[in-house]
Write an enzyme that holds these catalytic residues in place. Structure first.
Site, mmCIF file in Angstrom:
data_model
loop_
_atom_site.group_PDB
_atom_site.id
_atom_site.type_symbol
_atom_site.label_atom_id
_atom_site.label_comp_id
_atom_site.label_asym_id
_atom_site.label_seq_id
_atom_site.Cartn_x
_atom_site.Cartn_y
_atom_site.Cartn_z
ATOM 1 N N ASP A 171 -59.075 45.062 146.787
ATOM 2 C CA ASP A 171 -60.139 45.038 145.788
ATOM 3 C C ASP A 171 -59.777 45.990 144.651
ATOM 4 O O ASP A 171 -59.303 47.107 144.888
ATOM 5 C CB ASP A 171 -61.477 45.431 146.410
ATOM 6 C CG ASP A 171 -62.649 45.008 145.545
ATOM 7 O OD1 ASP A 171 -63.382 44.084 145.935
ATOM 8 O OD2 ASP A 171 -62.815 45.597 144.450
ATOM 9 N N ASN A 214 -71.099 39.133 150.433
ATOM 10 C CA ASN A 214 -72.245 39.152 149.524
ATOM 11 C C ASN A 214 -72.596 37.703 149.205
ATOM 12 O O ASN A 214 -71.711 36.903 148.869
ATOM 13 C CB ASN A 214 -71.904 39.923 148.241
ATOM 14 C CG ASN A 214 -71.716 41.403 148.502
ATOM 15 O OD1 ASN A 214 -72.338 41.971 149.391
ATOM 16 N ND2 ASN A 214 -70.839 42.041 147.736
ATOM 17 N N GLN A 262 -73.321 39.481 144.741
ATOM 18 C CA GLN A 262 -72.165 38.587 144.563
ATOM 19 C C GLN A 262 -71.915 38.368 143.068
ATOM 20 O O GLN A 262 -72.840 38.053 142.314
ATOM 21 C CB GLN A 262 -72.405 37.241 145.261
ATOM 22 C CG GLN A 262 -71.168 36.348 145.238
ATOM 23 C CD GLN A 262 -71.336 35.052 146.039
ATOM 24 O OE1 GLN A 262 -72.403 34.769 146.574
ATOM 25 N NE2 GLN A 262 -70.269 34.275 146.104
ATOM 26 N N VAL A 275 -68.524 36.989 142.145
ATOM 27 C CA VAL A 275 -67.501 35.938 142.072
ATOM 28 C C VAL A 275 -67.925 34.835 143.035
ATOM 29 O O VAL A 275 -68.008 35.066 144.257
ATOM 30 C CB VAL A 275 -66.102 36.479 142.447
ATOM 31 C CG1 VAL A 275 -65.068 35.353 142.379
ATOM 32 C CG2 VAL A 275 -65.697 37.627 141.527
ATOM 33 N N HIS A 315 -65.561 34.838 149.463
ATOM 34 C CA HIS A 315 -64.578 35.842 149.866
ATOM 35 C C HIS A 315 -65.258 36.839 150.788
ATOM 36 O O HIS A 315 -66.456 37.105 150.665
ATOM 37 C CB HIS A 315 -64.011 36.578 148.640
ATOM 38 C CG HIS A 315 -65.071 37.161 147.776
ATOM 39 N ND1 HIS A 315 -65.781 36.398 146.875
ATOM 40 C CD2 HIS A 315 -65.577 38.417 147.685
ATOM 41 C CE1 HIS A 315 -66.672 37.155 146.266
ATOM 42 N NE2 HIS A 315 -66.582 38.384 146.740
ATOM 43 N N HIS A 352 -65.293 40.769 152.121
ATOM 44 C CA HIS A 352 -64.841 42.142 151.919
ATOM 45 C C HIS A 352 -64.502 42.730 153.284
ATOM 46 O O HIS A 352 -65.329 42.689 154.202
ATOM 47 C CB HIS A 352 -65.955 42.995 151.318
ATOM 48 C CG HIS A 352 -66.385 42.583 149.945
ATOM 49 N ND1 HIS A 352 -65.976 43.242 148.813
ATOM 50 C CD2 HIS A 352 -67.190 41.581 149.526
ATOM 51 C CE1 HIS A 352 -66.531 42.660 147.744
ATOM 52 N NE2 HIS A 352 -67.279 41.655 148.156
HETATM 53 P P1 AMP Z 1 -68.557 40.199 144.990
HETATM 54 O O1 AMP Z 1 -69.265 41.169 144.064
HETATM 55 O O2 AMP Z 1 -69.018 40.259 146.420
HETATM 56 O O3 AMP Z 1 -68.576 38.810 144.396
HETATM 57 O O4 AMP Z 1 -67.046 40.685 145.053
HETATM 58 C C1 AMP Z 1 -66.137 40.478 144.021
HETATM 59 C C2 AMP Z 1 -65.118 41.566 144.168
HETATM 60 O O5 AMP Z 1 -63.964 41.172 143.463
HETATM 61 C C3 AMP Z 1 -65.565 42.921 143.611
HETATM 62 O O6 AMP Z 1 -65.561 43.881 144.658
HETATM 63 C C4 AMP Z 1 -64.508 43.209 142.539
HETATM 64 O O7 AMP Z 1 -64.155 44.583 142.496
HETATM 65 C C5 AMP Z 1 -63.365 42.332 142.978
HETATM 66 N N1 AMP Z 1 -62.450 41.938 141.892
HETATM 67 C C6 AMP Z 1 -62.792 41.395 140.699
HETATM 68 N N2 AMP Z 1 -61.682 41.154 139.970
HETATM 69 C C7 AMP Z 1 -60.620 41.533 140.728
HETATM 70 C C8 AMP Z 1 -59.208 41.536 140.542
HETATM 71 N N3 AMP Z 1 -58.640 41.107 139.402
HETATM 72 N N4 AMP Z 1 -58.430 42.006 141.548
HETATM 73 C C9 AMP Z 1 -58.973 42.452 142.698
HETATM 74 N N5 AMP Z 1 -60.307 42.475 142.936
HETATM 75 C C10 AMP Z 1 -61.124 42.031 141.965
#
Ligand code: AMP
Length: 115
Positions: free
Chosen positions: A31, A87, A94, A96, A100, A102
């Protein structure tokens, strides 16, 4: 057609990120904003499922594959114990909408439940 997700773009090599583990249908990255000493993301290569609820309904074996990758990643990067967080929905944090997991590990005593 909607834009590819940030994770699809990482998988394609369009955004830099080291893939630390991979299976036929999923991959693992660090992350970019870690919330624990070890904070990995386990991500299906398909972005067909926006969250874990859709994934569980649509492809439970792929969900099981994510859990296996999480187990292996926690063993490789920490002591094998880990917290697995999905999430689900913007109200739960959430950001993205390409499902996925964590994987949080390593000195979690201070970490909150939120990823
Ligand atoms: P969520 O908020 O559960 O959708 O998680 C998305 C996660 O993706 C967050 O913890 C971000 O820090 C992570 N994230 C977003 N862009 C990148 C990236 N380019 N490389 C690695 N992690 C990322």
């Amino acid at each position: 057609m909607s834009e590819p997700s940030v994770f699809t773009r990482i998988l394609r090599g369009e955004i830099p990120s080291e893939i630390v583990a991979e299976s036929e249908r999923a991959f693992v990255i660090r992350d970019i904003a870690p919330k624990a000493p070890v904070h990995l993301l386990v991500i299906p290569k398909t972005e067909a499922y926006r969250d874990v609820v859709e994934l569980a309904a649509g492809d439970p074996s792929l969900l099981a594959e994510l859990v296996e990758l999480a187990r292996d990643a926690a063993a490789a990067h920490s002591d094998g114990d880990f917290r697995l967080v999905f999430n689900t929905g913007a109200g739960a944090g959430q950001t993205v909408f390409h499902v996925h997991a964590h994987v949080l590990a390593g000195g979690l005593e201070e970490a909150s439940l939120g990823a």
